[in-house]
Enzyme design. Sequence first.
Site, PDB file in Angstrom:
ATOM      1  N   ASP A 155       2.196   2.020   3.407  1.00 50.42           N
ATOM      2  CA  ASP A 155       3.113   1.069   4.066  1.00 50.42           C
ATOM      3  C   ASP A 155       4.545   1.518   3.871  1.00 50.42           C
ATOM      4  O   ASP A 155       5.400   1.280   4.715  1.00 50.42           O
ATOM      5  CB  ASP A 155       3.098  -0.332   3.414  1.00 50.42           C
ATOM      6  N   HIS A 178       0.879  -1.176   0.000  1.00 55.92           N
ATOM      7  CA  HIS A 178       0.000   0.000   0.000  1.00 55.92           C
ATOM      8  C   HIS A 178       0.916   1.226   0.000  1.00 55.92           C
ATOM      9  O   HIS A 178       1.985   1.198   0.624  1.00 55.92           O
ATOM     10  CB  HIS A 178      -0.825   0.127   1.281  1.00 55.92           C
TER      11      HIS A 178
HETATM   12  C1  XLS Z   1      -7.543  -6.582   4.500  1.00 51.99           C
HETATM   13  C2  XLS Z   1      -7.099  -6.817   3.138  1.00 51.99           C
HETATM   14  C3  XLS Z   1      -5.929  -5.969   2.696  1.00 51.99           C
HETATM   15  C4  XLS Z   1      -5.813  -5.989   1.201  1.00 51.99           C
HETATM   16  C5  XLS Z   1      -5.024  -4.865   0.637  1.00 51.99           C
HETATM   17  O1  XLS Z   1      -8.259  -7.367   5.101  1.00 51.99           O
HETATM   18  O2  XLS Z   1      -6.814  -8.177   2.980  1.00 51.99           O
HETATM   19  O3  XLS Z   1      -4.760  -6.388   3.318  1.00 51.99           O
HETATM   20  O4  XLS Z   1      -5.272  -7.178   0.746  1.00 51.99           O
HETATM   21  O5  XLS Z   1      -5.580  -3.637   0.917  1.00 51.99           O
END
Ligand code: XLS
Length: 438
Positions: free
Chosen positions: A104, A101
């Site tokens: 991140d 993300h």
């Molecule tokens: C959250 C989601 C997230 C997505 C990416 O539950 O799995 O991690 O994969 O935004």
Amino acid sequence: MAGDFPDVPKIEYEGPKTKNPLAFRHYNAEEVVVGKTMEEYLRFAVAYWHTFRGMGVDPFGAGTMLRPWEADEDSVDNAKRRVEVAFEFFTKLGAPYYCFHDRDVAPEGDSLRETNANLDAVVAAMREHQDATGVKLLWGTASLFTNPRFMHGAATSCNADAFAYAAAQVKKAIEVTHSLGGENYVFWGGREGYTTLYNTDMKREMDHLGRFFHLAVDHARDIGFTGQFLIEPKPKEPTKHQYDFDAGNCIAFLKTYDLDKHFKLNLETNHATLAGHTMMHELELAVSAGMLGSIDANRGDLLLGWDTDQFPTDIYLTTRVMLVVLRNGGIGSGGFNFDAKVRRESFEPVDLFHAHIGGMDAFARGLKIAAAMQADGVFEGILKERYASWDSGIGAKIEAGEASFADLEEYMLEKGEADANASGRQEMIENIVNDYIV
Ligand code: XLS
Ligand code: NI
Ligand code: NI
């Protein structure tokens, strides 16, 4: 080169008999299974958020993770330092891909302009490391759920400025993904849902979500990003009800808003079970719509009702997943992204290796088992026999659209009673599956 994981060597394939915990028993990157190497077939990715930003915080306690490279304060310098650590990890593990993300990888600044500049600085470092190591970006995404401005959602917020901010953020995230050669771009509907319907105009919110996706498609076209757009279904968490509830719901949404030709699905095991489905169900549905895009590989816990995001080590689960993926002819431009986190009790850096090694081995094993079943035509035979009544006679006529209700009535009046049913043989089939799980 001591690096940040000085006690961890490059993880090698040593075969099923090895006692070395820092080695693969089944994942042999170069081994060819169904016409492709395991590396090409499985396209494993490491999730930046869990592996490099997860500190083991839970609603009852503070972080527990030992991460010697983390500074006290989040800064661009520390973010760049973390990139070094991450690429050492990817390389030692032998993971060909990673996912992230925007938030991140780089800290937010005091304004969108400053935040974008922070992101650009860290992305430059990521590009250098990608070039130096050959590790690639499976997908990028934007965090539209962490910052308090998104408390009511992003594209589905009641606040039009939150929509505008989210649009600016996704525009930038698609550009960054494009510049890093990302092969997909993911939308997980972080807070796109509601907590109470009393204050929610559901139709208006869903229209806004449809509009948002169209704007993303338009922008990708304008900048020449040809990666695959993916929606990741999840039924709840953090909201009580998320609009991208499950595969069936997402497919219907995409068709309703004329977006189905631009999107596929990124399916996550723990989200499937939260929705009251199995992962195999979600995969089957996506495959039947031609929309299987990628997989977030993890698992939940039978006794805990939330998204525990555990590493997948259950061979039955990985076998079932691989059976559907094989039938789909592979995962295309998607991959197997470990959207999974180590337990907060597994706090040492080396635990990150144990976790990923286990997940990669479990999928390699699932792939080999499923490939053996496919080679023997196990399910082909079972299905052929089970649906045989549709291959000729009245079944073939119905399938060809050559039988009306009146024809079928005439047929049945003549015949008097339907042919006897055959046994479903579920227990026998489960026994056959067990024969292959070795
Ligand atoms: C959250 C989601 C997230 C997505 C990416 O539950 O799995 O991690 O994969 O935004
Ligand atoms: Ni996910
Ligand atoms: Ni999840």
